[in-house]
Scaffold this active site. Structure first.
Site, short mmCIF file in Angstrom:
data_model
loop_
_atom_site.label_atom_id
_atom_site.label_comp_id
_atom_site.label_asym_id
_atom_site.label_seq_id
_atom_site.Cartn_x
_atom_site.Cartn_y
_atom_site.Cartn_z
N SER A 85 16.68 -15.45 -21.11
CA SER A 85 17.38 -16.32 -20.16
C SER A 85 16.44 -17.43 -19.70
O SER A 85 15.28 -17.50 -20.11
CB SER A 85 17.87 -15.51 -18.95
OG SER A 85 16.77 -15.14 -18.13
N SER B 140 15.47 -17.87 -16.48
CA SER B 140 15.00 -17.59 -15.13
C SER B 140 13.52 -17.91 -14.93
O SER B 140 13.06 -18.01 -13.80
CB SER B 140 15.25 -16.12 -14.78
OG SER B 140 14.42 -15.26 -15.52
N LYS C 74 9.10 -11.59 -14.70
CA LYS C 74 9.01 -12.48 -13.53
C LYS C 74 7.54 -12.70 -13.21
O LYS C 74 6.65 -12.15 -13.85
CB LYS C 74 9.72 -11.87 -12.32
CG LYS C 74 11.17 -11.46 -12.53
CD LYS C 74 12.10 -12.64 -12.73
CE LYS C 74 13.53 -12.17 -12.97
NZ LYS C 74 14.43 -13.30 -13.33
N SER D 103 17.41 -17.47 -10.64
CA SER D 103 16.67 -16.26 -11.00
C SER D 103 17.11 -15.09 -10.12
O SER D 103 17.10 -15.18 -8.90
CB SER D 103 15.15 -16.49 -10.82
OG SER D 103 14.44 -15.29 -11.01
#
Length: 295
Positions: free
Chosen positions: A100, A102, A157, A260
């Protein structure tokens, strides 16, 4: 325990390893005895053949008798390869694909990355139990971890809050332990997922200077998607969220701050869920120029 690739690889390693051991210490000796008997029988029934023809025929008889069953040959051949892949993937580096946007602009959808598996400690494969602690994440590290809401899914992340930190994200301004995290405008970035231009900033998070995406003028409602463990450590406010990171946990955020799903919404990541630190893009088939390290 999930039936994921790591478990399937472990099962393949065990099966091929057992067959390799069985062949090395038992089956091979039995085949050799049978092959020698076949060669001796060939010599006893020479039938007037000259030495060269007899040698060729007896060698063929020996080879046929010594040949292992197909399943033994496959296991013995594949075992070293599976062992190498298993050790490399479990203890050194593991490949992942970014699914993705994010982590834009640091990582793009389709990036194939490598993750350091030993920097935060040596873990037993499959059961994922840490046996040798070697280090802990630093603020600003890009980390792959198991998603706390569904541990069968891997997330990536950036580490924003360490154990004991008070992390505030209010009016799209990030502060840690009461200190605003400095950021400076760095032009605009075209975000392909939403087909819009978004403000790009340089952010200094600990020792890491990296880029983030943020629309500073728009509003953003931050509400939890689940009542996560240590929910009481977070206060959800009209202008954002404030959380105190519990011991043994980390607060994660994506670099694409408006797009996100991260700790602001589902809470903290326990140390036991860490997979490793992402450090290198080894391929992006849509954009090979992205190959290289990142911060």
């Amino acid at each position: 325990m999930s039936w994921d690739f790591a478990l399937l690889l472990f099962i393949a390693l065990v099966v091929t390893g057992l067959v390799w051991l069985l062949d090395r210490f038992r089956l091979r000796a039995s085949r050799r005895t049978r092959a020698e008997a076949a060669a001796q029988a060939c010599r006893n029934n020479a039938g007037g053949l000259d030495d060269q023809a007899l040698q060729a025929e007896c060698k063929q008889a020996y080879d046929q008798a010594f040949q292992a069953p197909w399943w033994v040959e496959y296991c013995v051949s594949f075992f070293p390869v599976i062992l190498f892949v298993f050790v490399l993937r479990s203890f050194v580096v593991e490949p992942f694909r970014i699914p993705s946007g994010s982590m834009l602009p640091t990582l793009e959808n389709g990036d194939l990355i490598l993750v350091n598996k030993f920097q935060y400690g040596i873990r037993l494969p499959v059961v994922d139990q840490k046996i040798i602690p070697l280090g802990t994440p630093d603020r600003g590290d890009v980390v792959v971890f198991r998603y706390p809401v569904d541990p069968n899914v891997d997330y990536i992340k950036r580490v924003v809050g360490l154990p004991g930190d008070v992390v505030e994200y209010r009016n799209k301004n990030l502060s840690i332990n009461g200190q605003p995290v400095p950021r400076t405008r760095d032009g605009d970035y075209y975000e392909p997922d939403r087909a819009v231009y978004v403000g790009q900033y340089q952010e200094q998070l600990g020792q890491a200077s990296h880029r983030i995406l943020l629309n500073a003028t728009s509003t953003q409602d931050i509400m939890p998607i689940t009542r996560f463990p240590d929910f009481k450590n977070c206060d959800y406010l009209s202008d954002g969220v404030r959380c105190t990171v519990p011991a043994g946990h980390y607060f994660m955020m994506g670099d694409n701050r408006d797009n996100s799903l991260d700790s602001r919404y589902w809470g903290f990541v326990p140390d036991s869920y860490l997979v490793g630190r992402a450090f290198f893009v080894w391929m992006n088939f849509g954009s090979p120029s992205r190959i290289g390290g990142f911060r």
